[in-house]
Design a protein around this motif. Structure first.
Motif, PDB file in Angstrom:
ATOM      1  N   SER A 127       0.839  -1.200   0.000  1.00  0.00           N
ATOM      2  CA  SER A 127       0.000   0.000   0.000  1.00  0.00           C
ATOM      3  C   SER A 127       0.869   1.243   0.000  1.00  0.00           C
ATOM      4  CB  SER A 127      -0.914   0.035   1.234  1.00  0.00           C
ATOM      5  OG  SER A 127      -1.756  -1.087   1.300  1.00  0.00           O
ATOM      6  N   PHE A 128       0.295   2.328  -0.492  1.00  0.00           N
ATOM      7  CA  PHE A 128       0.932   3.644  -0.441  1.00  0.00           C
ATOM      8  C   PHE A 128      -0.065   4.608   0.175  1.00  0.00           C
ATOM      9  CE2 PHE A 128       1.833   7.726  -2.886  1.00  0.00           C
ATOM     10  CZ  PHE A 128       2.872   8.112  -2.055  1.00  0.00           C
ATOM     11  N   GLY A 129       0.361   5.324   1.216  1.00  0.00           N
ATOM     12  CA  GLY A 129      -0.524   6.255   1.903  1.00  0.00           C
ATOM     13  C   GLY A 129       0.128   7.600   2.121  1.00  0.00           C
ATOM     14  N   VAL A 130      -0.700   8.628   2.267  1.00  0.00           N
ATOM     15  CA  VAL A 130      -0.239   9.981   2.550  1.00  0.00           C
ATOM     16  C   VAL A 130      -1.054  10.528   3.719  1.00  0.00           C
ATOM     17  CG1 VAL A 130       0.417  10.406   0.148  1.00  0.00           C
ATOM     18  CG2 VAL A 130      -1.882  11.042   0.946  1.00  0.00           C
ATOM     19  N   LEU A 131      -0.593  11.615   4.264  1.00  0.00           N
ATOM     20  CA  LEU A 131      -1.337  12.267   5.333  1.00  0.00           C
ATOM     21  C   LEU A 131      -2.432  13.143   4.755  1.00  0.00           C
ATOM     22  CD1 LEU A 131       1.237  13.476   8.018  1.00  0.00           C
ATOM     23  CD2 LEU A 131      -0.368  11.567   8.168  1.00  0.00           C
ATOM     24  N   GLU A 132      -3.583  13.116   5.403  1.00  0.00           N
ATOM     25  CA  GLU A 132      -4.648  14.059   5.105  1.00  0.00           C
ATOM     26  C   GLU A 132      -5.270  14.440   6.445  1.00  0.00           C
ATOM     27  OE1 GLU A 132      -6.833  14.322   1.362  1.00  0.00           O
ATOM     28  OE2 GLU A 132      -8.529  13.535   2.522  1.00  0.00           O
ATOM     29  N   GLY A 133      -4.946  15.642   6.911  1.00  0.00           N
ATOM     30  CA  GLY A 133      -5.374  16.043   8.251  1.00  0.00           C
ATOM     31  C   GLY A 133      -4.677  15.191   9.285  1.00  0.00           C
ATOM     32  N   GLY A 134      -5.448  14.566  10.160  1.00  0.00           N
ATOM     33  CA  GLY A 134      -4.879  13.704  11.187  1.00  0.00           C
ATOM     34  C   GLY A 134      -4.874  12.243  10.801  1.00  0.00           C
ATOM     35  N   ASP A 135      -5.196  11.941   9.549  1.00  0.00           N
ATOM     36  CA  ASP A 135      -5.340  10.558   9.098  1.00  0.00           C
ATOM     37  C   ASP A 135      -4.308  10.182   8.049  1.00  0.00           C
ATOM     38  OD1 ASP A 135      -7.763  10.191  10.589  1.00  0.00           O
ATOM     39  OD2 ASP A 135      -8.859  11.240   9.011  1.00  0.00           O
ATOM     40  N   GLY A 150      -7.140 -10.559   6.104  1.00  0.00           N
ATOM     41  CA  GLY A 150      -8.242 -10.252   7.025  1.00  0.00           C
ATOM     42  C   GLY A 150      -8.304  -8.799   7.419  1.00  0.00           C
ATOM     43  N   VAL A 151      -8.203  -7.894   6.454  1.00  0.00           N
ATOM     44  CA  VAL A 151      -8.299  -6.460   6.724  1.00  0.00           C
ATOM     45  C   VAL A 151      -8.865  -5.787   5.473  1.00  0.00           C
ATOM     46  CG1 VAL A 151      -5.905  -6.075   5.995  1.00  0.00           C
ATOM     47  CG2 VAL A 151      -7.055  -4.375   7.437  1.00  0.00           C
ATOM     48  N   ASP A 152      -9.824  -4.929   5.659  1.00  0.00           N
ATOM     49  CA  ASP A 152     -10.505  -4.313   4.518  1.00  0.00           C
ATOM     50  C   ASP A 152      -9.995  -2.888   4.313  1.00  0.00           C
ATOM     51  OD1 ASP A 152     -12.224  -4.009   2.407  1.00  0.00           O
ATOM     52  OD2 ASP A 152     -13.931  -3.418   3.650  1.00  0.00           O
ATOM     53  N   ILE A 153      -8.764  -2.767   3.832  1.00  0.00           N
ATOM     54  CA  ILE A 153      -8.182  -1.469   3.517  1.00  0.00           C
ATOM     55  C   ILE A 153      -8.307  -1.270   2.015  1.00  0.00           C
ATOM     56  CG2 ILE A 153      -6.117  -0.040   3.519  1.00  0.00           C
ATOM     57  CD1 ILE A 153      -7.176  -0.537   6.275  1.00  0.00           C
ATOM     58  N   ARG A 154      -9.053  -0.244   1.629  1.00  0.00           N
ATOM     59  CA  ARG A 154      -9.264   0.031   0.214  1.00  0.00           C
ATOM     60  C   ARG A 154      -8.713   1.407  -0.132  1.00  0.00           C
ATOM     61  NH1 ARG A 154     -15.654  -1.811  -0.290  1.00  0.00           N
ATOM     62  NH2 ARG A 154     -15.394  -3.911   0.588  1.00  0.00           N
ATOM     63  N   ILE A 155      -8.577   1.674  -1.415  1.00  0.00           N
ATOM     64  CA  ILE A 155      -8.179   3.004  -1.855  1.00  0.00           C
ATOM     65  C   ILE A 155      -9.229   3.998  -1.362  1.00  0.00           C
ATOM     66  CG2 ILE A 155      -7.823   4.479  -3.879  1.00  0.00           C
ATOM     67  CD1 ILE A 155      -6.905   1.909  -5.349  1.00  0.00           C
ATOM     68  N   GLY A 156      -8.769   5.056  -0.705  1.00  0.00           N
ATOM     69  CA  GLY A 156      -9.680   6.042  -0.141  1.00  0.00           C
ATOM     70  C   GLY A 156      -9.960   5.849   1.329  1.00  0.00           C
ATOM     71  N   THR A 157      -9.544   4.703   1.899  1.00  0.00           N
ATOM     72  CA  THR A 157      -9.722   4.469   3.330  1.00  0.00           C
ATOM     73  C   THR A 157      -8.879   5.458   4.121  1.00  0.00           C
ATOM     74  OG1 THR A 157     -10.199   2.110   3.079  1.00  0.00           O
ATOM     75  CG2 THR A 157      -9.328   2.810   5.205  1.00  0.00           C
ATOM     76  N   THR A 158      -9.423   5.970   5.218  1.00  0.00           N
ATOM     77  CA  THR A 158      -8.661   6.823   6.125  1.00  0.00           C
ATOM     78  C   THR A 158      -8.650   6.187   7.509  1.00  0.00           C
ATOM     79  OG1 THR A 158     -10.613   8.169   6.655  1.00  0.00           O
ATOM     80  CG2 THR A 158      -9.181   8.959   4.891  1.00  0.00           C
ATOM     81  N   ARG A 188     -10.863  11.841  11.013  1.00  0.00           N
ATOM     82  CA  ARG A 188     -12.134  11.978  10.300  1.00  0.00           C
ATOM     83  C   ARG A 188     -13.142  10.937  10.772  1.00  0.00           C
ATOM     84  NH1 ARG A 188     -11.783  11.589   3.918  1.00  0.00           N
ATOM     85  NH2 ARG A 188     -10.207  13.162   4.385  1.00  0.00           N
ATOM     86  N   HIS A 189     -12.634   9.714  11.034  1.00  0.00           N
ATOM     87  CA  HIS A 189     -13.496   8.632  11.495  1.00  0.00           C
ATOM     88  C   HIS A 189     -12.868   8.027  12.752  1.00  0.00           C
ATOM     89  CE1 HIS A 189     -15.664   8.983   7.758  1.00  0.00           C
ATOM     90  NE2 HIS A 189     -14.572   8.763   7.070  1.00  0.00           N
ATOM     91  N   PRO A 190     -13.189   8.565  13.932  1.00  0.00           N
ATOM     92  CA  PRO A 190     -12.612   8.024  15.171  1.00  0.00           C
ATOM     93  C   PRO A 190     -12.885   6.534  15.306  1.00  0.00           C
ATOM     94  CG  PRO A 190     -13.803  10.075  15.582  1.00  0.00           C
ATOM     95  CD  PRO A 190     -14.131   9.666  14.174  1.00  0.00           C
ATOM     96  N   MET A 191     -11.901   5.818  15.840  1.00  0.00           N
ATOM     97  CA  MET A 191     -12.027   4.371  15.975  1.00  0.00           C
ATOM     98  C   MET A 191     -12.185   3.997  17.448  1.00  0.00           C
ATOM     99  SD  MET A 191      -8.954   3.256  13.374  1.00  0.00           S
ATOM    100  CE  MET A 191      -9.335   1.509  13.523  1.00  0.00           C
ATOM    101  N   PRO A 192     -13.130   3.096  17.760  1.00  0.00           N
ATOM    102  CA  PRO A 192     -13.270   2.658  19.142  1.00  0.00           C
ATOM    103  C   PRO A 192     -12.064   1.864  19.610  1.00  0.00           C
ATOM    104  CG  PRO A 192     -14.678   1.363  17.675  1.00  0.00           C
ATOM    105  CD  PRO A 192     -14.122   2.483  16.860  1.00  0.00           C
ATOM    106  N   ALA A 193     -11.447   1.144  18.694  1.00  0.00           N
ATOM    107  CA  ALA A 193     -10.248   0.357  19.009  1.00  0.00           C
ATOM    108  C   ALA A 193      -9.492   0.113  17.699  1.00  0.00           C
ATOM    109  CB  ALA A 193     -10.632  -0.965  19.656  1.00  0.00           C
ATOM    110  N   PRO A 194      -8.184   0.125  17.726  1.00  0.00           N
ATOM    111  CA  PRO A 194      -7.361   0.486  18.872  1.00  0.00           C
ATOM    112  C   PRO A 194      -7.381   1.999  19.130  1.00  0.00           C
ATOM    113  CG  PRO A 194      -5.997   0.153  16.953  1.00  0.00           C
ATOM    114  CD  PRO A 194      -7.390  -0.216  16.536  1.00  0.00           C
ATOM    115  N   LYS A 195      -7.135   2.385  20.356  1.00  0.00           N
ATOM    116  CA  LYS A 195      -7.138   3.799  20.688  1.00  0.00           C
ATOM    117  C   LYS A 195      -5.889   4.485  20.137  1.00  0.00           C
ATOM    118  CE  LYS A 195      -9.892   3.478  24.921  1.00  0.00           C
ATOM    119  NZ  LYS A 195      -9.923   3.758  26.386  1.00  0.00           N
TER     120      LYS A 195
END
Length: 287
Positions: A127-135, A150-158, A188-195
């Protein structure tokens, strides 16, 4: 568009001239957002400054709705009130939306063939990712054949940057003022876990990444996966993004994954950085 008497009338290409959403589509859409976009689209080269009533006419909205949309857009910084008048204009912040989209398309075009070559060499997803805000924003992702992890990381995921290996690989190579800004920006999308780790917990991890030039660890989101991430370093010495390779933790130890993938990943990150510099691709990290 101006009518013969000088008043503004909806342009045939304007939102007001477009058909309304099908009722079935409307149920899954946010009408207030659509109306806000119609207000933005009401402005044009020939009508770059308008009054509320002119905007209402050009967007096909009633005055009350237009008033609320304008107040919201002014508060968000996309529209400005012109002092000592009743007119409004777009701000340069609107350009950021277009520039970010163009930059991300450029980055995808750069990263895709290089990631594909990396995956062909290491036979693991990358994967290749960049920063956008805090994500971290995932710009490109290449799977290894038909293997599904077993992970659903798609293009556009933050994902909050401090939570992910790819995010920490970027954070470790930011100047202090940018790092502080990123960590202070709510995800943008707070996660309950992991903190999201606090600064006292995060700093030793970032120091280790700066020392080693990479991070290898079990995924904080899917513990049965192991991740190796390296930053993409621009000509100024700071990260413009990062790449990661993911593999099943049961099949690879940290050392196994580094032995297999670290050298080609470092080469790929260098190629991406050189390609970005050559084409003048916009850095994903604001100055």
């Amino acid at each position: 568009m101006a009518s013969p008497n000088g008043s503004l009338t909806p342009n045939p290409a304007s939102p007001a001239a477009r058909p309304r959403l099908d009722p079935k589509e409307a149920k899954s859409s946010v009408q207030s957002l659509a109306k806000g976009l119609r207000v933005l689209e009401a402005f044009s080269r020939d009508a770059d400054e308008m009054t509320l009533s002119e905007i209402a006419a050009a967007s096909g909205l009633d005055a009350g709705t237009t008033f609320r949309m304008l107040n919201t857009l002014v508060s968000a910084g996309y529209v400005a009130r012109i002092p000592e008048s009743r007119r409004f204009r777009l701000t340069l912040k609107v350009l950021d939306l277009g520039f970010n989209a163009i930059a991300h398309q450029d980055l995808r075009a750069i990263a895709r063939p290089l990631l594909q070559a990396l995956v062909d060499e290491v036979s693991e997803a990358a994967s290749f990712g960049v920063l956008e805000g805090g994500d971290v924003l995932y710009i490109e992702r290449v799977r290894a054949g038909f293997t599904r992890l077993g992970v659903d990381i798609r293009i556009g995921t933050t994902i909050p940057a401090a939570v992910t290996s790819i995010g920490r690989a970027i954070l470790a190579f930011l100047p202090e003022h940018r790092l502080e800004r990123v960590l202070a920006t709510p995800p943008r999308h707070p996660m309950p876990a992991p903190k999201v780790p606090d600064r006292a917990t995060l700093e030793p991890a970032l120091a280790a990444i700066r020392r080693d030039g990479h991070v290898v660890e079990r995924s904080a989101i899917t513990p049965d996966l192991r991740l190796l991430a390296v930053p993409v370093i621009g000509p100024d010495g700071w990260a413009t993004g990062a790449i990661s390779v993911v593999a099943p933790a049961t099949q690879f130890s940290d050392d196994d994954l580094k032995s297999r993938a670290l050298a080609p990943m470092l080469a790929t990150a260098n190629h991406i950085a050189r390609a970005q510099e050559a084409v003048g691709s916009t850095s994903a990290i604001a100055p």
